[in-house]
Every structure is written in C-alpha cells, then in structure tokens.
Design an enzyme around this catalytic site. Structure first.
Site: not given
Ligand SMILES: O=C[C@H](O)[C@H](O)[C@H](O)COP(=O)(O)O
Length: 228
Positions: A95, A93, A27-28, A102
C-alpha cells in the site's frame, strides 16, 4: 497506545543484542522502528537494513546503524506491516509502494514478523487493491496483458498528476480483485509475467503475526510449520 503501536512495540521484543534486523515500511512499522530506536538508545547493539528511503531516514533519526546486503548474508529478523492478512498468514502488502524491497528483505530473514492492527485480518485477501510493480519500459503493454488475463479493474497508481514511482524507479498498478480465491496461484502467475517486477502477495513468507488492539492488547499467531 493505539493498535498499531501495540503491535509494533510488541514485535520489537524479538530484537536482541547482536541481531541483524530488517526494518519495514508504513505507519505500523513506524512504531516498531521507534521502539527499536529507543532500545538502541539504551545500549542495544544491532545492525539493520531498511525497506524504503522513508524507513532509512527514520532509522537514521534514531541512530540505528544501517548496513547493506554486501555486509551480511541473511538477516536474523524482519518486522513489517501488512495491508491484509488471511487466516493462512498470506498477505497483501505494498500500500505504501515498498513491496519489492520488503519482499527481498522478508525472504532473506530467518524470521519474518508481520505487525498489523486487527482491522487488517480478513477471511479472504483481495478487498485491498493488490499492488503490482511494473518496469516503466513498455508498461502499457504489460498493463494490456494483465487486463487480457484478469477481468478486474486496474488503476495505475498516481502521485498528483504523475505516475507514482517506487524507490526502485518502477511504476505500480493496483488491481481490484475483490476476492483472491487462490493467492499462491495468482502469485505464481503474476511472477511469471514479463514486465512485472514484483507484486504484493506474500504467500508462505510470514512466520509470525502480531495483531494489535486499541486497548493495547496483542495476539500472536505462528505459522503452523514454523519451528522458530
Ligand atoms: O508498502 C508498504 C507496506 O507494505 C506496508 O507495510 C503496508 O502498506 C502496511 O502499511 P500500514 O502499516 O501503514 O498500514
């Protein structure tokens, strides 16, 4: 403007004409891709690699030209979110399940910029469950081995009543460490386990962290050894 948007938009300022760019997931990262898409719409020429199918679709929506690894040796820059960031800029990382792509993109980029709202900054990693990506073949044995080594709860990630499957066709187990005293050591230990494909600890990889706040402010942190 929200905190994630502030961080994502600020990081997009690093992207310059002619660059090859890694696009993160979540989401970021969404906001960074949105901003980069807007810049491409205004004539910016870049080529990008996305770290998930979701980000690939988002990039396509914004007409960001996508390439593959065979087209480029290294990336100039990668921008991605994080679930937790500690004072040494070690990260959790994954989530969103995209940790393997990544990490591949991050370590093959000249600069890895982490974008995070301020709530992601923690004194010690581990409150967020650590994602560990497992090969599906005999994953029960890998899980048993993990449980025998670490006396913490392990939760197989689910999607409905099925095991969650990553973009790479693997499973994820989330480990509830609570506090990770030595992320580098745990990272090495997990990496050395047969059946573990990757894990969500990113130690010594981030050069820059852009922290976003609700009022639209951003704060930039650079890794001490970073000369970029
Ligand atoms: O697998 C997902 C990634 O590592 C995301 O960058 C991480 O979970 C952060 O996600 P968000 O920006 O939605 O909190």
């Amino acid at each position: 403007m929200n905190a994630k948007q502030a961080a994502g938009y600020r990081a997009a300022e690093w992207v310059k004409d002619g660059m090859t760019v890694g696009l993160g997931t979540g989401s970021t990262a969404y906001y960074a891709i949105e901003k980069i898409g807007e810049m491409v719409g205004n004539g910016l020429q870049i080529r990008a690699i996305a770290t998930s199918k979701a980000s690939e679709e988002l990039a396509a929506k914004y007409h960001i030209p996508l390439i593959e690894a065979k087209d480029v040796d290294r990336l100039d820059l990668a921008i991605d979110g994080a679930d937790e960031v500690d004072p040494q800029m070690a990260l959790i990382k994954g989530g969103g399940g995209a940790l393997l792509r990544e990490k591949l993109v991050a370590i093959n980029s000249d600069r890895f910029i982490v974008i995070a709202d301020h709530s992601k900054m923690v004194p010690t990693l581990g409150r967020f469950k650590l994602p560990i990506e497992l090969v599906p073949f005999c994953y029960e044995w890998t899980l048993r081995e993990l449980k025998s080594r670490y006396d913490v709860p392990f939760e197989m990630r689910m999607q409905g009543d099925q095991l969650y499957v990553t973009d790479n066709g693997n499973y994820i187990v989330d480990a509830v460490f609570g506090q990770i005293a030595d992320p580098a050591r745990l990272s090495d230990e997990l990496k050395a386990m047969t059946g573990v494909v990757e894990h969500g600890l990113f130690v010594g990889i981030a050069q820059t962290v852009v922290i976003g706040y609700e009022d639209g402010r951003t704060e930039i942190k650079e890794a001490p050894c970073s000369n970029q």
